[in-house]
Write a protein that holds these residues in place. Structure first.
Motif, mmCIF file in Angstrom:
data_model
loop_
_atom_site.group_PDB
_atom_site.id
_atom_site.type_symbol
_atom_site.label_atom_id
_atom_site.label_comp_id
_atom_site.label_asym_id
_atom_site.label_seq_id
_atom_site.Cartn_x
_atom_site.Cartn_y
_atom_site.Cartn_z
ATOM 1 N N VAL A 1 -2.658 13.264 -4.047
ATOM 2 C CA VAL A 1 -3.350 12.135 -3.281
ATOM 3 C C VAL A 1 -2.555 10.940 -3.273
ATOM 4 O O VAL A 1 -2.446 10.281 -2.252
ATOM 5 N N GLY A 2 -1.464 10.917 -4.060
ATOM 6 C CA GLY A 2 -0.592 9.605 -4.066
ATOM 7 C C GLY A 2 0.247 9.865 -2.715
ATOM 8 O O GLY A 2 0.479 9.106 -2.103
ATOM 9 N N MET A 3 0.691 11.119 -2.590
ATOM 10 C CA MET A 3 1.176 11.542 -1.334
ATOM 11 C C MET A 3 0.643 11.076 0.091
ATOM 12 O O MET A 3 1.294 10.816 0.860
ATOM 13 N N LEU B 1 -1.794 9.281 0.422
ATOM 14 C CA LEU B 1 -1.841 7.486 0.601
ATOM 15 C C LEU B 1 -0.576 7.206 1.255
ATOM 16 O O LEU B 1 -0.501 6.479 2.158
ATOM 17 N N PHE B 2 0.565 7.699 0.601
ATOM 18 C CA PHE B 2 1.771 7.094 0.973
ATOM 19 C C PHE B 2 2.134 7.665 2.428
ATOM 20 O O PHE B 2 2.548 6.769 3.403
ATOM 21 N N HIS C 1 2.236 2.089 9.112
ATOM 22 C CA HIS C 1 3.167 1.353 9.147
ATOM 23 C C HIS C 1 4.148 1.256 10.404
ATOM 24 O O HIS C 1 4.388 0.480 11.235
ATOM 25 N N LEU D 1 -3.438 14.789 -8.259
ATOM 26 C CA LEU D 1 -3.400 13.178 -8.110
ATOM 27 C C LEU D 1 -2.232 13.025 -7.404
ATOM 28 O O LEU D 1 -2.047 11.971 -6.725
ATOM 29 N N ALA D 2 -0.964 13.804 -7.720
ATOM 30 C CA ALA D 2 0.113 13.591 -7.140
ATOM 31 C C ALA D 2 0.065 13.640 -5.473
ATOM 32 O O ALA D 2 0.560 13.148 -4.904
ATOM 33 N N MET E 1 -7.757 11.928 8.295
ATOM 34 C CA MET E 1 -8.880 12.055 7.265
ATOM 35 C C MET E 1 -9.756 13.264 7.855
ATOM 36 O O MET E 1 -10.202 14.089 6.970
ATOM 37 N N ILE F 1 1.801 6.396 -7.910
ATOM 38 C CA ILE F 1 0.850 7.475 -8.278
ATOM 39 C C ILE F 1 1.838 8.576 -8.328
ATOM 40 O O ILE F 1 2.129 9.475 -9.567
ATOM 41 N N LEU F 2 2.673 8.829 -7.364
ATOM 42 C CA LEU F 2 3.486 10.075 -7.201
ATOM 43 C C LEU F 2 4.408 9.827 -8.342
ATOM 44 O O LEU F 2 4.826 10.901 -9.192
ATOM 45 N N MET G 1 3.060 10.504 -12.109
ATOM 46 C CA MET G 1 2.433 11.965 -12.376
ATOM 47 C C MET G 1 3.502 12.722 -12.547
ATOM 48 O O MET G 1 3.392 13.824 -12.983
ATOM 49 N N ASN G 2 4.849 12.553 -11.795
ATOM 50 C CA ASN G 2 5.968 13.483 -12.016
ATOM 51 C C ASN G 2 6.388 13.102 -13.491
ATOM 52 O O ASN G 2 6.986 14.017 -14.260
ATOM 53 N N GLU H 1 0.209 5.565 5.037
ATOM 54 C CA GLU H 1 0.478 4.365 5.014
ATOM 55 C C GLU H 1 1.625 4.200 5.711
ATOM 56 O O GLU H 1 1.802 3.323 6.646
ATOM 57 N N LEU H 2 2.643 5.172 5.510
ATOM 58 C CA LEU H 2 3.891 5.263 6.274
ATOM 59 C C LEU H 2 3.576 5.135 7.715
ATOM 60 O O LEU H 2 4.225 4.598 8.642
ATOM 61 N N GLY I 1 0.953 4.360 -3.197
ATOM 62 C CA GLY I 1 1.076 5.940 -3.014
ATOM 63 C C GLY I 1 2.382 6.244 -3.950
ATOM 64 O O GLY I 1 2.448 7.442 -4.634
ATOM 65 N N ALA I 2 3.396 5.763 -3.800
ATOM 66 C CA ALA I 2 4.539 6.207 -4.479
ATOM 67 C C ALA I 2 4.552 6.144 -5.859
ATOM 68 O O ALA I 2 5.069 6.853 -6.523
ATOM 69 N N SER J 1 0.915 -1.199 -0.039
ATOM 70 C CA SER J 1 0.037 -0.076 0.025
ATOM 71 C C SER J 1 0.795 1.230 -0.041
ATOM 72 O O SER J 1 0.451 2.124 -0.453
ATOM 73 N N LEU J 2 2.102 1.044 0.477
ATOM 74 C CA LEU J 2 3.033 1.977 0.624
ATOM 75 C C LEU J 2 3.499 2.374 -0.827
ATOM 76 O O LEU J 2 3.614 3.580 -1.396
ATOM 77 N N LEU K 1 -4.057 18.152 -1.178
ATOM 78 C CA LEU K 1 -4.802 16.855 -0.668
ATOM 79 C C LEU K 1 -3.909 16.355 0.234
ATOM 80 O O LEU K 1 -4.485 15.666 1.085
ATOM 81 N N GLY L 1 7.772 16.751 -4.034
ATOM 82 C CA GLY L 1 7.325 15.501 -4.649
ATOM 83 C C GLY L 1 6.097 15.721 -5.547
ATOM 84 O O GLY L 1 5.907 15.233 -6.841
ATOM 85 N N CYS L 2 5.197 16.517 -5.163
ATOM 86 C CA CYS L 2 3.887 16.810 -5.829
ATOM 87 C C CYS L 2 3.911 18.111 -6.797
ATOM 88 O O CYS L 2 3.072 18.095 -7.543
#
Lengths: 307, 296
Positions: free
Chosen positions: B105-107, B109-110, B117, B102-103, B225, A270-271, A274-275, B113-114, A267-268, A263-264, B42, B87-88
């Motif tokens: 959003v990816g960040m 989630l990342f 974890h 979207l980047a 959230m 997608i990043l 997109m880059n 999760e980090l 996200g990475a 799941s980590l 986001l 990053g974004c």
């Protein structure tokens, strides 16, 4: 084999979810409400089959029509705002739907058991498929028939005038308006179509998992819905399909052996995409097969198209 | 309408207003970033939460007084804000606004999760001050820790105002948010201003995260959230790009949330807050102080 057929089912419903966001994204709107429509579709279809004993096909159609109408009703006020404000408005709508089902109780007695949505506990025993003796393979086939129909329909719409109109609104609202396009009608129509597709997806989803609860339909699902088309590219419906197969098939199922870390990775990834490829994996507009195989350079054919 | 109901109402209104300052801070963070970059971040709520965890981790390594834990939380969130920028937003082209969205959003989630974890998804106790103190005003009593939260949030707002309106850095930030190209022509390094805005809003977010955790008493990943959604609601009610709007919006959301919780119970509370937002969006799309002319 069972496992792969189950995976096919998941891919099917997620493709529908992604496509529902794809239609809205074509008009340049980012809608986070798709998970909400998906939830409404799931509950409505499940109520039709489990509580009132309707066959699945009409149940899914009822779900689809009702979410389409709901999307239209939501679309009118929500599309008064655009861009970032719309993200927030639709996000709020999605959360409202989720909180509604969190509090929603309506149970009726069938065969001596109480059946129906039961608040936080969710909606149990949506057992249309096992009751009617459908195997996993039959279900997967049924779902993919619907997915193929929707995919084909959208692909066809994309290549007609209607698709061009949607894209025109997405690319430049002012220019689209100046050639006489009615922005509100087009946006609301896209929203309604997207809502209807999400309703189909939700209805099928409810029957494959047999138990639905409000927690599934949260912001995470909404972000997945918009992530598929953007990640795959808005060029054609196949971008969404590719992204769904890549995320659900490869990242979620294929990489199970690395456990929690995937799941980590999601996200990475997608990043990273997109880059490196801001227009998505397949790009903005996929060049037609003709130009790929013809001897003329694509530049020339493109120039001819624009004439 | 008996007397005690009235007292309850006032009580929850006061609590809501005090706690609403954390929402206001998050809203200011969103607004600042939107102001200079015209983009929505986001990942902001998640970054604020991660910063708060940095403070907690520092407290695990060496025992720190609560004030220092809050401070490290704010700093950590500032650093994470810079990472989010890199990053974004730094390398995604501005011609594709969806890529940056979207980047982020990816960040989100990342980072989420980090955090889950590394913390094993367990809630941890978070230090607080003035836990047992309280002030009584007639029938109403004010919790000491909430008052502290209020004080810190107001202090950060004052510092922000000083930074924006009394320093040359603030002048540059305001110039970029008004006209990025003109600011660049005047020799203002827009890239650096953008990065600094992310750091500043990160520090604000970290402060808000720390204060939320201090008021609740525990820190858990779920907070991310609610920080994100409440922050966005605040921004929309106040008007995108307006700092006073974010402050008033934050107080309003805090108060409305507590009153609805009293009237309709905790499970239905958020429905009404969302409904309030939806009404605002349709009737007053620009928000309370939004300036819709000449934008976009």
């Amino acid at each position: 084999m069972e496992f792969y057929l189950g995976l096919l089912q998941i891919l099917g419903v997620h493709t529908l979810l992604g496509l529902s966001a794809y239609v809205v994204l074509l008009t340049g709107q980012v809608s986070m409400a798709q998970a909400g429509f998906y939830a409404v579709g799931a509950y409505v279809a499940a109520m039709c089959t489990a509580m009132f004993g309707i066959h699945i096909l009409p149940a899914v159609i009822i779900a689809s029509v009702s979410t389409g109408i709901l999307a239209m009703i939501v679309g009118f006020p929500a599309l008064r705002v655009r861009g970032l404000m719309l993200v927030v408005a639709t996000l709020a709508f999605g959360e409202m739907v989720r909180m509604f089902f969190f509090n929603f109780r309506w149970q009726i007695e069938r065969d001596g058991k109480l059946i129906g949505p039961n608040g936080a506990e969710g909606f149990r025993a949506i057992r249309f498929f096992p009751e009617n003796g459908w195997e996993t393979g039959d279900v997967a086939l049924f779902i993919w028939c619907i997915v193929v129909i929707v995919l084909g329909l959208l692909w066809w719409v994309d290549n007609t005038r209607a698709g061009a109109v949607l894209r025109a609104v997405g690319h430049d609202e002012v220019a689209a308006q100046s050639v006489g396009l009615n922005l509100t009608t087009i946006k609301v129509a896209a929203m309604a179509l997207g809502g209807a597709i999400a309703g189909i997806g939700g209805g099928l989803y409810a029957h494959t998992v047999t138990h639905i609860e409000h927690g599934v339909f949260g912001i995470l699902l909404a972000t997945f819905a918009i992530a598929y088309p953007i990640l795959g590219g808005l060029g054609s419906v196949f971008g969404t399909l590719l992204a769904v197969i890549f995320i659900q098939g490869f990242l979620v199922e294929g990489l199970r052996f690395i456990g929690d870390w995937r799941s980590l990775l999601f996200g990475a990834l997608i990043l990273l995409v997109m880059n490196l490829r801001p227009t998505g994996l397949l790009g903005e507009r996929m060049s037609p097969l003709k130009t790929l195989f013809s001897r003329k350079s694509p530049v020339v054919t493109n120039a001819k198209e624009t004439q | 309408m008996d007397y005690y109901f009235f007292i309850d109402l006032i009580q929850s209104l006061v609590d809501g207003l005090l706690f609403g300052t954390t929402y206001a801070l998050i809203g200011i963070g969103f607004t600042l970033i939107f102001g200079v970059m015209r983009k929505l971040n986001l990942a902001y709520g998640a970054a604020a939460l991660a910063g708060t965890y940095v403070g907690l981790a520092a407290a695990f390594v060496t025992p720190l007084p609560p004030i220092l834990v809050f401070f490290v939380s704010a700093l950590g969130s500032g650093v994470i804000g810079y990472i989010v920028y890199l990053g974004c937003f730094r390398y995604t082209p501005s011609s594709h606004p969806m890529a940056a969205l979207l980047a982020s959003v990816g960040m989100l989630l990342f980072i989420d999760e980090l955090v889950i974890h590394l913390s094993h998804g367990m809630p941890y106790p978070y230090p607080s001050v003035l836990r047992n103190a309280e002030i009584t005003l007639g029938e109403i009593w004010i919790r000491g820790d909430l008052l502290f939260v209020f004080g810190i949030c107001v202090l950060s707002m004052v510092i922000l105002y000083w930074l924006l309106y009394r320093t040359s850095l603030g002048l540059a930030t305001r110039a970029v948010s008004q006209q990025p190209r003109a600011a660049q022509l005047c020799g203002i390094p827009t890239g650096q201003v953008n990065a600094l805005t992310f750091v500043i809003s990160g520090v604000l977010g970290g402060t808000a995260g720390a204060m939320t955790a201090a008021a609740v008493g525990v820190l858990s990943p779920i907070i991310a959230m609610s920080l994100t959604t409440k922050g966005l609601i605040v921004v929309v009610i106040g008007g995108l790009g307006s700092i006073p709007g974010a402050i008033i919006g934050g107080l309003m959301v805090g108060a409305a949330e507590n009153v609805f919780q009293l009237l309709r119970g905790v499970t239905e509370r958020d429905i009404y807050v969302m409904l309030l937002l939806f009404i605002f969006l349709t009737l007053r799309p620009g928000g309370l102080f939004g300036n819709t002319e000449g934008r976009d």
